[in-house]
Design an enzyme around this catalytic site. Structure first.
Site, PDB file in Angstrom:
ATOM      1  N   HIS A 150       0.824  -1.212   0.000  1.00 37.51           N
ATOM      2  CA  HIS A 150       0.000   0.000   0.000  1.00 37.51           C
ATOM      3  C   HIS A 150       0.855   1.257   0.000  1.00 37.51           C
ATOM      4  O   HIS A 150       0.389   2.334   0.369  1.00 37.51           O
ATOM      5  CB  HIS A 150      -0.964   0.002   1.201  1.00 37.51           C
ATOM      6  N   THR A 158      -3.813  -7.469  11.540  1.00 34.35           N
ATOM      7  CA  THR A 158      -4.675  -6.912  10.488  1.00 34.35           C
ATOM      8  C   THR A 158      -6.085  -7.463  10.624  1.00 34.35           C
ATOM      9  O   THR A 158      -6.303  -8.606  11.002  1.00 34.35           O
ATOM     10  CB  THR A 158      -4.118  -7.220   9.071  1.00 34.35           C
TER      11      THR A 158
HETATM   12  C1  BV8 Z   1      -7.749  -2.176  -5.548  1.00 33.01           C
HETATM   13  C2  BV8 Z   1      -2.760   3.006   2.421  1.00 33.01           C
HETATM   14  C3  BV8 Z   1      -8.424  -2.339  -7.814  1.00 33.01           C
HETATM   15  C4  BV8 Z   1      -3.221   4.388   2.693  1.00 33.01           C
HETATM   16  C5  BV8 Z   1      -4.735   1.541   2.447  1.00 33.01           C
HETATM   17  C6  BV8 Z   1     -13.015  -6.879  -3.399  1.00 33.01           C
HETATM   18  C7  BV8 Z   1     -14.096  -6.927  -2.558  1.00 33.01           C
HETATM   19  C8  BV8 Z   1     -14.545  -5.796  -1.911  1.00 33.01           C
HETATM   20  C9  BV8 Z   1     -13.895  -4.562  -2.091  1.00 33.01           C
HETATM   21  C10 BV8 Z   1     -12.816  -4.519  -2.920  1.00 33.01           C
HETATM   22  C11 BV8 Z   1     -12.378  -5.663  -3.579  1.00 33.01           C
HETATM   23  N1  BV8 Z   1     -11.295  -5.312  -4.333  1.00 33.01           N
HETATM   24  C12 BV8 Z   1     -11.043  -3.989  -4.177  1.00 33.01           C
HETATM   25  C13 BV8 Z   1     -11.959  -3.475  -3.320  1.00 33.01           C
HETATM   26  C14 BV8 Z   1     -12.048  -2.089  -2.886  1.00 33.01           C
HETATM   27  C15 BV8 Z   1     -11.070  -1.792  -1.750  1.00 33.01           C
HETATM   28  C16 BV8 Z   1     -11.391  -2.584  -0.514  1.00 33.01           C
HETATM   29  O1  BV8 Z   1     -10.761  -3.583  -0.221  1.00 33.01           O
HETATM   30  N2  BV8 Z   1     -12.377  -2.118   0.222  1.00 33.01           N
HETATM   31  C17 BV8 Z   1     -12.687  -2.749   1.500  1.00 33.01           C
HETATM   32  C18 BV8 Z   1     -12.948  -1.656   2.530  1.00 33.01           C
HETATM   33  C19 BV8 Z   1     -13.874  -3.658   1.333  1.00 33.01           C
HETATM   34  N3  BV8 Z   1      -9.702  -2.057  -2.153  1.00 33.01           N
HETATM   35  C20 BV8 Z   1      -9.029  -1.153  -2.870  1.00 33.01           C
HETATM   36  O2  BV8 Z   1      -9.543  -0.113  -3.262  1.00 33.01           O
HETATM   37  C21 BV8 Z   1      -7.592  -1.481  -3.231  1.00 33.01           C
HETATM   38  N4  BV8 Z   1      -7.386  -1.245  -4.630  1.00 33.01           N
HETATM   39  O3  BV8 Z   1      -8.166  -3.256  -5.255  1.00 33.01           O
HETATM   40  O4  BV8 Z   1      -7.591  -1.724  -6.851  1.00 33.01           O
HETATM   41  C22 BV8 Z   1      -9.833  -1.846  -7.588  1.00 33.01           C
HETATM   42  C23 BV8 Z   1     -10.065  -0.478  -7.456  1.00 33.01           C
HETATM   43  C24 BV8 Z   1     -11.384  -0.026  -7.279  1.00 33.01           C
HETATM   44  C25 BV8 Z   1     -12.438  -0.934  -7.195  1.00 33.01           C
HETATM   45  C26 BV8 Z   1     -12.180  -2.309  -7.282  1.00 33.01           C
HETATM   46  C27 BV8 Z   1     -10.880  -2.759  -7.493  1.00 33.01           C
HETATM   47  C28 BV8 Z   1      -6.645  -0.552  -2.488  1.00 33.01           C
HETATM   48  C29 BV8 Z   1      -6.659  -0.859  -1.019  1.00 33.01           C
HETATM   49  C30 BV8 Z   1      -5.525  -0.076  -0.317  1.00 33.01           C
HETATM   50  C31 BV8 Z   1      -6.074   1.126   0.427  1.00 33.01           C
HETATM   51  N5  BV8 Z   1      -4.996   1.771   1.185  1.00 33.01           N
HETATM   52  N6  BV8 Z   1      -3.672   2.060   3.082  1.00 33.01           N
HETATM   53  C32 BV8 Z   1      -3.050   4.768   4.132  1.00 33.01           C
HETATM   54  O5  BV8 Z   1      -2.471   4.011   4.933  1.00 33.01           O
HETATM   55  O6  BV8 Z   1      -3.496   5.882   4.474  1.00 33.01           O
HETATM   56  S1  BV8 Z   1      -5.752   0.508   3.279  1.00 33.01           S
HETATM   57  C33 BV8 Z   1      -5.457   0.658   4.912  1.00 33.01           C
HETATM   58  O7  BV8 Z   1      -6.587   0.142   5.562  1.00 33.01           O
HETATM   59  C34 BV8 Z   1      -4.320  -0.171   5.428  1.00 33.01           C
HETATM   60  O8  BV8 Z   1      -3.240  -0.171   4.544  1.00 33.01           O
HETATM   61  C35 BV8 Z   1      -4.927  -1.522   5.610  1.00 33.01           C
HETATM   62  O9  BV8 Z   1      -4.886  -2.264   4.432  1.00 33.01           O
HETATM   63  C36 BV8 Z   1      -6.344  -1.167   5.907  1.00 33.01           C
HETATM   64  C37 BV8 Z   1      -6.583  -1.233   7.394  1.00 33.01           C
HETATM   65  O10 BV8 Z   1      -6.467  -2.546   7.724  1.00 33.01           O
HETATM   66  P1  BV8 Z   1      -5.533  -2.991   8.928  1.00 33.01           P
HETATM   67  O11 BV8 Z   1      -4.121  -2.683   8.616  1.00 33.01           O
HETATM   68  O12 BV8 Z   1      -5.900  -4.387   9.167  1.00 33.01           O
HETATM   69  O13 BV8 Z   1      -5.941  -2.070  10.154  1.00 33.01           O
HETATM   70  P2  BV8 Z   1      -7.288  -2.169  10.998  1.00 33.01           P
HETATM   71  O14 BV8 Z   1      -7.342  -0.967  11.859  1.00 33.01           O
HETATM   72  O15 BV8 Z   1      -8.419  -2.471  10.079  1.00 33.01           O
HETATM   73  O16 BV8 Z   1      -7.077  -3.472  11.905  1.00 33.01           O
HETATM   74  C38 BV8 Z   1      -6.044  -3.503  12.852  1.00 33.01           C
HETATM   75  C39 BV8 Z   1      -6.106  -4.865  13.493  1.00 33.01           C
HETATM   76  O17 BV8 Z   1      -5.051  -4.939  14.433  1.00 33.01           O
HETATM   77  C40 BV8 Z   1      -7.406  -5.097  14.265  1.00 33.01           C
HETATM   78  O18 BV8 Z   1      -7.906  -6.373  13.913  1.00 33.01           O
HETATM   79  C41 BV8 Z   1      -6.976  -5.065  15.733  1.00 33.01           C
HETATM   80  O19 BV8 Z   1      -7.675  -6.031  16.502  1.00 33.01           O
HETATM   81  C42 BV8 Z   1      -5.527  -5.445  15.641  1.00 33.01           C
HETATM   82  N7  BV8 Z   1      -4.678  -4.866  16.683  1.00 33.01           N
HETATM   83  C43 BV8 Z   1      -4.760  -3.633  17.246  1.00 33.01           C
HETATM   84  N8  BV8 Z   1      -3.749  -3.484  18.126  1.00 33.01           N
HETATM   85  C44 BV8 Z   1      -3.022  -4.625  18.103  1.00 33.01           C
HETATM   86  C45 BV8 Z   1      -3.608  -5.510  17.177  1.00 33.01           C
HETATM   87  N9  BV8 Z   1      -3.117  -6.742  16.930  1.00 33.01           N
HETATM   88  C46 BV8 Z   1      -2.014  -7.112  17.602  1.00 33.01           C
HETATM   89  N10 BV8 Z   1      -1.383  -6.314  18.499  1.00 33.01           N
HETATM   90  C47 BV8 Z   1      -1.860  -5.072  18.780  1.00 33.01           C
HETATM   91  N11 BV8 Z   1      -1.221  -4.307  19.679  1.00 33.01           N
END
Ligand code: BV8
Length: 251
Positions: A126, A195
């Site tokens: 990313h 994640t």
């Molecule tokens: C794309 C960079 C082609 C920017 C980020 C298929 C199905 C459905 C939707 C889609 C699909 N394909 C594409 C999509 C659309 C979209 C998507 O996935 N939407 C989701 C919301 C459904 N994907 C995209 O747009 C991707 N591009 O596929 O291109 C396309 C384009 C358009 C349409 C279709 C296809 C691009 C995705 C990248 C976006 N950029 N980041 C920035 O950082 O500002 S995403 C960003 O959010 C992160 O990089 C990461 O990926 C995501 C957050 O997730 P996590 O890292 O897991 O963080 P989160 O807070 O969610 O969870 C933290 C976890 O840690 C928790 O579970 C918690 O319990 C745990 N935790 C907390 N503390 C601790 C811990 N664990 C252990 N120890 C601790 N101390």
């Protein structure tokens, strides 16, 4: 399985592993003081949803707000330190290399903390917050070379500057995605760490690994959509679990 039995089971799998592929998310940087995407950011940004701001449409709609948010995030990333979770992963990678194995680290994080902890060959699927680029010229800039006295920042050519991150709605960098898919398809162990396993295409990596016969593990504070399907689930903080796992694997 008790927590210590799970750690031992995971360590046993790692001891016989040849090719380990790891996917990390914001959870591994939480103990460095960086808010995750699903926790509410504190202070100024508590009223914004990161999932809204990290979107190409948000940038086009309000480049000042989005570039201020990223300026705020990278100053926090630069001021914090890798934590015990980052360190343990870097040491696990070095230990596996000594055992004639390998560990490929794929991260969704843009904070650069894995590299600062000593991990090698990190695949930033990313992108990174630590360099920005000019929309007009495509030139890349290090943070220290950017004038952030006004927002959105501009290059000397006058073009808008944006961080080199992948926003929702944008394609992943082809070279990084290809390298990640290669590592996911060829591994005999796949680890999902810190994640929520909710963002695609990264969320699908574990299915590819499992389909190719890999053993699967998760290290996460809370259960996620993949917790029920992994071979070993280690619920806890990265900074606590990963050092224990490293010590257990090294025996
Ligand atoms: C794309 C960079 C082609 C920017 C980020 C298929 C199905 C459905 C939707 C889609 C699909 N394909 C594409 C999509 C659309 C979209 C998507 O996935 N939407 C989701 C919301 C459904 N994907 C995209 O747009 C991707 N591009 O596929 O291109 C396309 C384009 C358009 C349409 C279709 C296809 C691009 C995705 C990248 C976006 N950029 N980041 C920035 O950082 O500002 S995403 C960003 O959010 C992160 O990089 C990461 O990926 C995501 C957050 O997730 P996590 O890292 O897991 O963080 P989160 O807070 O969610 O969870 C933290 C976890 O840690 C928790 O579970 C918690 O319990 C745990 N935790 C907390 N503390 C601790 C811990 N664990 C252990 N120890 C601790 N101390």
């Amino acid at each position: 399985m008790t927590a210590s039995e799970s750690i031992e089971r995971a360590a046993e799998i790692l001891r016989s592993a040849e090719r380990v592929t790891v996917l990390t998310g914001a959870g591994i940087s939480a103990e460095s003081g960086l808010a995750t995407f699903r926790d509410k950011e504190e202070g100024l940004w508590s009223k914004y949803d990161p999932m809204e701001l990290a979107h190409i449409d948000a940038f086009h709609r309000d480049p000042e707000l989005v570039t201020r948010w990223y300026h705020w995030r990278f100053t926090k990333a630069r001021d914090c330190e890798p934590n015990a979770g980052h360190d343990a992963l870097a040491q696990l990678q070095a230990w596996l290399r000594e055992q004639k194995g390998e560990l490929t680290l794929i991260t969704q994080n843009v904070d650069g903390l894995h590299q600062r902890a000593g991990a090698k060959g990190v695949i930033e699927i990313h992108g990174t917050i630590l360099t920005w680029r000019c929309l007009d010229t495509g030139a890349h800039y290090e943070l220290d070379d950017i004038d952030f006295s006004s927002f959105p920042p501009r290059s000397e050519a006058g073009g808008l500057l944006r961080p080199n991150v992948v926003w929702f709605g944008e394609m992943l960098p082809p070279d990084a995605l290809f390298a990640a898919e290669q590592a996911v398809s060829a591994c005999d162990v796949f680890m999902s760490i810190g994640t929520s396993a909710a963002v695609w295409p990264a969320a699908g990596f574990i299915d590819v690994a499992r389909a190719n016969g890999a053993a699967t593990m998760e290290v996460n504070l809370d259960p996620t959509p993949i917790t029920a399907s992994v071979d070993v689930s280690l619920l806890g903080k990265c900074g606590d679990v990963l050092p224990l796992l490293l010590e257990a694997a090294k025996g």
